[in-house]
Design a protein around this motif. Structure first.
Motif, short mmCIF file in Angstrom:
data_model
loop_
_atom_site.label_atom_id
_atom_site.label_comp_id
_atom_site.label_asym_id
_atom_site.label_seq_id
_atom_site.Cartn_x
_atom_site.Cartn_y
_atom_site.Cartn_z
N THR A 1 -19.46 -19.34 -19.98
CA THR A 1 -19.15 -18.19 -20.85
C THR A 1 -19.30 -16.90 -20.70
N LYS B 1 -14.68 -18.15 -28.28
CA LYS B 1 -13.97 -18.42 -27.16
C LYS B 1 -13.60 -19.97 -27.02
N SER B 2 -14.41 -20.67 -27.76
CA SER B 2 -13.69 -22.16 -27.81
C SER B 2 -12.56 -22.50 -28.65
N MET C 1 -9.69 -23.96 -23.41
CA MET C 1 -11.15 -23.52 -23.31
C MET C 1 -12.09 -24.63 -23.35
N LYS C 2 -11.53 -25.77 -23.94
CA LYS C 2 -12.33 -26.93 -24.37
C LYS C 2 -12.45 -28.07 -23.00
N LEU D 1 -17.25 -26.38 -20.86
CA LEU D 1 -17.73 -25.93 -22.22
C LEU D 1 -18.46 -27.24 -22.74
#
Length: 648
Positions: free
Chosen positions: A240, A251-252, A257-258, A262
């Motif tokens: 990140t 951001k998540s 993004m997941k 992450l």
């Protein structure tokens, strides 16, 4: 104003700790400790009054704060390594070395030292934690003044260790406040490891072989969590580009993004939280902490150490919301809840009942974090608040009882009202607030069960574990309360109970807080809990009208239930006052009972006198530690492996 309040919550307890360590003498300590906890509590209330804030101190006395934290990180780990070296413990040395290597790589090869990260960030969740730490933790420290005086008299110490004891107690408060306010994960890690060191020192305070063994176990288990924390920091910085909690959560939320990049560090952070919160298979360190003086047990279990673990899991929950990791966290927490509740059933040692009950309730909080809906997070925050008050109260009660009767065994507390009437009543109040509606703990458990049953991805095994675990908690609390409710004979007046003011006041305030805040639970929810759920979902978890919690699944009527409870209590009190001496009778044993030298018994074999004895069943064949612990630990290890493997 803001910098003063943050200073009062985080830095001032350290200065007070140094003062109480170097300014020796009972008179000085009896001034420094109350004044310092009062100032810390006032700062916490002030911060809560200000509401959410961001605060980025850049330097202290001209020294860069980021650089200072980095230096302190390595100094702290170096100190722990020296402790391990002196003990000859290769495991702790290895775990410490891994953290040092990870920090070297993070600080000198990965981190962007030009990036600006907000140091402290507070929202409703972190401010709630600060209030719990500073007020409940402060009362526990104040209680320690009277308790430790008598404790050291029992140990027949030639030289008091109280300066060292209160140094780590006050340092603990400041470190915990720093931990929950930190937005920079590298700062949070530093405070995290300070609590690890403090717990080691406090658990081993008495210096016995048993204390040293349990302190060592606590250290290596929490250092294992520290390794996971450092690993998470490295992966997060790599994936990140930041260690800001707020930036990571933002951001998540972005689509796509997941991913494993992450979720893997999130899994490591959850693992770190599990170790700190003594979840199975790490429960032995918290049970071992029972050898420490009672204020240590209360501080670790109610308001500080273990709450750091669940705080981290809840804080990062939006980053893994809606993923397989979230479901795995829910199942793991629910398993800990039912497993620790079962272990508590088999205990007659009051402190162990409280220890396993704590582990169970922390598992319930973690299960709520895994369910990860606004209703579940509301339940988790309510559990944190009311568990801290009631459980802190019960630990302090057991400590006061143990010093009076020389035992912490539940069976030894039978008829305690004849010896310690005030403490017996306060203990029963603490137990009742843990097990009966409409008190806050039961409201929170109702929220937890309801959120599990109504979640979009509801899992029947999860609901079953939470329901069965809740039933087991009623069993061991009701059994204990039944023992405590033994009273004097009709017409007898119990003796006056004498306690040091520093012991009596925290008991009264915490008992009042457990009942009073339950009465005010609708306001607690509206002012502290509801705002904390805004991070997790836009929808409101519950509507509260005239003391009635309501959503699509059901209602919980706080004030009508309190009214019913009050009427029932008044009726029972009036009935009890009408009972005269003629109502008392000896136990009936088939006509063979007799009294010898004031002892009640019966004719036994060879016409010998056998004294009667009352006792509870603890079902050790089913719920004993030796019976359950091994299988529970194996299942927990499998669940952890599944959680990490699923992410990969």
């Amino acid at each position: 104003m803001l910098d003063t309040l943050v200073f009062g919550s985080v830095v001032f307890p350290l200065l007070a700790a140094l003062a109480v360590y170097f300014v020796r003498g009972d008179a000085a300590r009896n001034i420094i400790v109350p004044v310092s906890v009062a100032i810390t509590a006032a700062a916490a209330v002030g911060l809560a009054g200000l509401g959410s804030f961001s605060y980025s101190p850049q330097a202290i006395l001209g020294i860069s704060l980021n650089g200072l934290i980095t230096v302190l990180d390595f100094a702290l780990l170096g100190f722990i390594f020296l402790i391990a070296l002196r003990m000859g413990n290769l495991l702790i040395m290895g775990l410490t070395a891994l953290q040092v290597l990870g920090l070297v790589y993070l600080d000198f090869f990965l981190a962007d030292h030009g990036a600006q990260i907000t140091g402290f960030y507070a929202d409703s969740l972190s401010l709630t934690m600060v209030l719990i730490i500073s007020i409940v933790g402060g009362l526990i420290c104040f209680y320690g003044l009277g308790y430790m005086k008598e404790h050291e008299e029992h140990l027949h110490l030639a030289k008091s260790r109280q300066p060292r004891f209160f140094f780590f107690m006050l340092l603990f408060l400041g470190a915990m406040n720093g931990l929950v306010l930190a937005n920079n994960l590298s700062w949070m890690y530093f405070f995290w490891e300070v609590t690890t060191l403090c717990s080691f020192m406090l658990i081993g305070h008495d210096g016995t072989d048993e204390a040293k063994t349990n302190a060592t176990r606590a250290l290596w288990m929490n250092m294992a969590g520290g390794v996971a924390f450092v690993a998470a920091l490295m992966f997060l910085q790599k994936s990140t580009g930041t260690l800001s909690v707020q930036d990571i959560l933002a951001k998540s939320a972005a689509p796509g993004m997941k991913t494993a990049a992450l979720l893997l560090p999130m899994a490591f952070l959850c693992f770190a939280g599990f170790t700190k919160a003594a979840q199975v298979p790490f429960q032995s360190w918290l049970c071992g902490a029972m050898v420490a003086p009672t204020p240590v047990s209360a501080l670790l279990h109610s308001s500080t150490m273990v709450k750091a673990g669940v705080y981290l899991v809840i804080r990062m929950a939006p980053a893994y919301q809606g993923t397989m990791l979230s479901a795995a966290v829910a199942i793991f927490g629910a398993f800990t809840f039912i497993a620790a509740s079962a272990l508590a059933v088999g205990q007659s040692n009051g402190k162990k009942v409280l220890a396993y009950s704590t582990i169970a309730n922390l598992g319930l909080i973690i299960a709520c974090a895994g369910i990860n809906t606004s209703a579940a997070i509301a339940a988790a925050v309510m559990l944190i608040i009311f568990h801290a008050i009631s459980k802190g109260l019960l630990f302090l009660c057991v400590g006061a009882i143990e010093q009076k009767i020389g035992s912490r065994d539940i069976e030894a507390m039978r008829g305690l009202f004849k010896v310690m009437p005030r403490t017996a009543v306060i203990t029963v109040i603490g137990i009742v607030t843990m097990m009966l509606p409409p008190f806050g703990m039961l409201l929170a458990k109702w929220m937890a069960l309801e959120s599990a049953a109504t979640a979009t991805a509801a899992m029947p095994p999860l609901v079953i574990m939470l329901a069965l675990g809740s039933a087991l908690t009623v069993l061991f609390w009701a059994r204990w309360a039944g023992v405590m409710l033994g009273s004097t004979m009709p017409g007898e007046n119990p003796p006056a109970e004498h306690q040091p003011f520093s012991v009596r006041l925290p008991l009264l305030l915490l008992a009042g807080g457990a009942v009073g805040l339950s009465l005010l639970s609708p306001f607690v929810y509206s002012m502290l809990v509801a705002p904390a759920t805004a991070l997790y979902a836009k929808a409101t978890a519950y509507t509260v009208t005239m003391g009635v919690f309501e959503n699509n699944a059901g209602v919980f009527a706080v004030y009508p239930l309190f009214l019913l409870l009050g009427v029932g209590f008044m009726y029972a009190l009036r009935a009890a006052k009408k009972v005269g001496p003629e109502a008392a009778s000896l136990p009936y044993m088939g006509g063979s009972q007799k009294v010898v030298d004031g002892k009640i018994g019966f004719n036994g074999p060879m016409n010998g006198f056998v004294e009667t004895a009352a006792g509870n069943y603890y079902l050790e064949a089913l719920f004993g530690e030796s019976k359950l612990s091994k299988s529970i630990n194996v299942i927990a290890i499998v669940l952890l492996a599944v959680m990490l493997g699923g992410v990969l």
